[in-house]
Scaffold this active site. Structure first.
Site, mmCIF file in Angstrom:
data_model
loop_
_atom_site.group_PDB
_atom_site.id
_atom_site.type_symbol
_atom_site.label_atom_id
_atom_site.label_comp_id
_atom_site.label_asym_id
_atom_site.label_seq_id
_atom_site.Cartn_x
_atom_site.Cartn_y
_atom_site.Cartn_z
ATOM 1 N N ARG A 234 0.868 -1.187 0.000
ATOM 2 C CA ARG A 234 0.000 0.000 0.000
ATOM 3 C C ARG A 234 0.902 1.234 0.000
ATOM 4 O O ARG A 234 1.917 1.270 0.716
ATOM 5 C CB ARG A 234 -0.910 0.040 1.237
ATOM 6 N N ASP A 258 4.489 -0.354 -6.876
ATOM 7 C CA ASP A 258 3.247 -0.617 -7.620
ATOM 8 C C ASP A 258 2.108 0.184 -6.996
ATOM 9 O O ASP A 258 0.994 0.180 -7.523
ATOM 10 C CB ASP A 258 2.929 -2.118 -7.548
ATOM 11 N N GLU A 263 -2.293 7.638 -5.010
ATOM 12 C CA GLU A 263 -2.635 6.980 -6.275
ATOM 13 C C GLU A 263 -4.096 7.144 -6.678
ATOM 14 O O GLU A 263 -4.433 7.015 -7.863
ATOM 15 C CB GLU A 263 -2.270 5.486 -6.228
ATOM 16 N N HIS A 295 -0.525 -0.059 -9.806
ATOM 17 C CA HIS A 295 -1.334 -1.007 -9.025
ATOM 18 C C HIS A 295 -1.806 -2.182 -9.901
ATOM 19 O O HIS A 295 -3.004 -2.475 -9.978
ATOM 20 C CB HIS A 295 -2.540 -0.292 -8.390
HETATM 21 P P1 NAD Z 1 -1.624 -11.238 5.160
HETATM 22 O O1 NAD Z 1 -2.649 -10.738 6.138
HETATM 23 O O2 NAD Z 1 -1.583 -12.685 4.804
HETATM 24 O O3 NAD Z 1 -0.154 -10.843 5.700
HETATM 25 C C1 NAD Z 1 0.167 -9.588 6.227
HETATM 26 C C2 NAD Z 1 1.269 -9.794 7.257
HETATM 27 O O4 NAD Z 1 1.683 -8.493 7.706
HETATM 28 C C3 NAD Z 1 0.805 -10.565 8.498
HETATM 29 O O5 NAD Z 1 1.688 -11.665 8.739
HETATM 30 C C4 NAD Z 1 0.885 -9.549 9.632
HETATM 31 O O6 NAD Z 1 1.277 -10.120 10.888
HETATM 32 C C5 NAD Z 1 1.961 -8.607 9.087
HETATM 33 N N1 NAD Z 1 1.982 -7.297 9.732
HETATM 34 C C6 NAD Z 1 0.933 -6.570 10.212
HETATM 35 N N2 NAD Z 1 1.396 -5.421 10.749
HETATM 36 C C7 NAD Z 1 2.746 -5.429 10.600
HETATM 37 C C8 NAD Z 1 3.777 -4.531 10.963
HETATM 38 N N3 NAD Z 1 3.511 -3.389 11.640
HETATM 39 N N4 NAD Z 1 5.056 -4.855 10.668
HETATM 40 C C9 NAD Z 1 5.340 -6.023 10.035
HETATM 41 N N5 NAD Z 1 4.410 -6.921 9.675
HETATM 42 C C10 NAD Z 1 3.120 -6.627 9.957
HETATM 43 O O7 NAD Z 1 -1.798 -10.318 3.871
HETATM 44 P P2 NAD Z 1 -1.328 -10.651 2.381
HETATM 45 O O8 NAD Z 1 -2.419 -11.358 1.659
HETATM 46 O O9 NAD Z 1 0.035 -11.231 2.410
HETATM 47 O O10 NAD Z 1 -1.267 -9.161 1.769
HETATM 48 C C11 NAD Z 1 -0.269 -8.242 2.179
HETATM 49 C C12 NAD Z 1 -0.596 -6.867 1.616
HETATM 50 O O11 NAD Z 1 -0.473 -6.879 0.182
HETATM 51 C C13 NAD Z 1 -2.055 -6.437 1.821
HETATM 52 O O12 NAD Z 1 -2.207 -5.818 3.082
HETATM 53 C C14 NAD Z 1 -2.286 -5.445 0.718
HETATM 54 O O13 NAD Z 1 -2.000 -4.147 1.201
HETATM 55 C C15 NAD Z 1 -1.241 -5.815 -0.333
HETATM 56 N N6 NAD Z 1 -1.843 -6.214 -1.633
HETATM 57 C C16 NAD Z 1 -1.463 -5.519 -2.755
HETATM 58 C C17 NAD Z 1 -1.984 -5.862 -4.008
HETATM 59 C C18 NAD Z 1 -1.553 -5.159 -5.280
HETATM 60 O O14 NAD Z 1 -2.167 -5.384 -6.341
HETATM 61 N N7 NAD Z 1 -0.533 -4.323 -5.268
HETATM 62 C C19 NAD Z 1 -2.909 -6.911 -4.085
HETATM 63 C C20 NAD Z 1 -3.258 -7.606 -2.916
HETATM 64 C C21 NAD Z 1 -2.727 -7.253 -1.690
#
Ligand code: NAD
Length: 338
Positions: A234, A258, A263, A295
């Site tokens: 994000r 990305d 954005e 994105h």
């Molecule tokens: P997930 O919930 O499986 O994993 C997120 C991890 O982040 C968890 O293990 C959590 O403990 C950890 N976390 C939370 N707060 C934290 C902090 N302060 N410091 C370090 N780690 C922390 O989520 P995911 O499915 O792996 O997705 C991760 C991120 O990817 C989403 O939050 C979303 O923002 C992003 N995403 C981006 C796109 C894109 O198209 N660019 C698409 C999907 C998801």
């Protein structure tokens, strides 16, 4: 169920059209965003489906409720664009797609790393102009490089698996120590250690008040000179002005993003005939060692098929039972944002 789909592109209509052959919902696709100007189109639809750049505040939710809407189906995992408390008070359920393809996002992070390291974006233009000099295209072996993963959930773990395949040393920062990452030999360290030791850092944690501007001037001051920073998570995780200062000082040697904190005013639209007013974004584009994609990390055919199938199943489940396993739980959402 009668569903109004807002903010749809041709690819949405294609993938939802195929998935709806099983579900047979009565879908009406609108190209426009859901906004104050377009909200009247949703009147009479019990379900409304939106994307991450449609923002639903309390007054819009009230208008939807008055028009008979009971369900908001998000075509995304994230739900920070909807006023959850207002929806709850109005009795509107919010459902989402918790996971659709962690491979898509992890693989895009790797695409940014390889492109930046081997300067594919520059080589592509050079060769097309008949310039076959390789001066300035020097890269480094990823083998034995130290890769720091911030957030080792679903996407972070798959990213770690891929980077382990290159022979990288893995560092992780997350309060949750993922067994898959531990099996890969990842060492969990403090954020300061990860920042100081990594050659490449990739962000895979959610945006919360805690993680807003996680990468700021203080964090950048801890980096090794020339660190590669990748953000497919994000935009708000990085303080963009601090990243620009880091690129100018050389602390950041490569930046691949990305997502961008502002954005919403740019991404997903063709603005090629317009003057972009965001000077910070335009400054980013002047660096030869920066790659910005709009994105698109999620954008694979498998992910789109999964988003369509899960969204329509969520709507079917709500229609049949009045609830849904993928409903956003307000209390949990508030607790996780504390
Ligand atoms: P997930 O919930 O499986 O994993 C997120 C991890 O982040 C968890 O293990 C959590 O403990 C950890 N976390 C939370 N707060 C934290 C902090 N302060 N410091 C370090 N780690 C922390 O989520 P995911 O499915 O792996 O997705 C991760 C991120 O990817 C989403 O939050 C979303 O923002 C992003 N995403 C981006 C796109 C894109 O198209 N660019 C698409 C999907 C998801």
């Amino acid at each position: 169920m009668k569903v109004a789909f807002f903010n749809t592109k041709p690819y949405d209509r294609q993938f939802f059209g195929i998935a709806n052959e099983q579900h047979q919902h009565e879908i009406v696709f609108f190209e426009s965003h859901l906004s104050h100007e377009t909200i009247s189109l949703a009147a009479g639809f019990p379900a409304v489906c939106i994307f991450i750049n449609d923002y639903l505040n309390s007054s819009m939710l009230q208008t939807l409720a008055q028009g008979g809407t009971q369900l908001i189906a998000l075509r995304s995992a994230g739900f920070n664009h909807v006023d959850l408390a207002a929806a709850h008070n109005l009795g509107i359920q919010i459902v989402r797609v918790p996971a659709y393809s962690p491979y898509a996002v992890a693989e895009h992070a790797v695409a940014l790393i390889l492109s930046l390291n081997r300067k594919v974006h520059r080589a592509y233009n050079r060769v097309r102009e008949g310039n076959f000099s390789i001066e300035g295209l020097l890269g480094f072996d990823l083998h034995e490089a130290t890769v720091g993963v911030i957030g080792t959930g679903k996407i972070g773990a798959i990213f770690a698996q891929i980077m382990r395949g290159f022979g990288c040393k893995l560092l992780g920062y997350d309060s949750y120590h993922n067994p898959t990452c531990l099996e890969l030999g990842m060492e969990y360290v403090s954020l300061s250690e990860l920042l100081a030791q990594s050659d490449v850092i990739s962000l895979h944690c959610p945006l919360t008040p805690d993680t807003h501007h996680l990468i700021n001037a203080t964090a950048i001051a801890k980096l090794k000179t020339g660190t590669m920073l990748i953000n497919t998570s994000r935009g708000g995780l990085i303080d963009t002005q601090a990243a620009i200062d880091g690129l100018k000082s050389g602390a950041i040697g490569y930046l691949g993003i990305d997502v961008y904190e502002q954005e919403a005013d740019l991404f997903f639209e063709d603005l090629s005939n317009e003057v972009i007013q965001d000077d910070t974004f335009q400054r980013l584009l002047t660096f030869p060692n920066v790659i910005v994609t709009g994105h698109q990390a999620f954008f694979t055919s498998q992910a789109l098929a999964n988003i369509a199938e899960t969204t329509l199943s969520n709507i079917t489940e709500f229609e049949q039972s009045g609830s849904c396993v993928n409903a956003v739980n307000l209390d949990k959402a508030i607790a996780s944002h504390k």
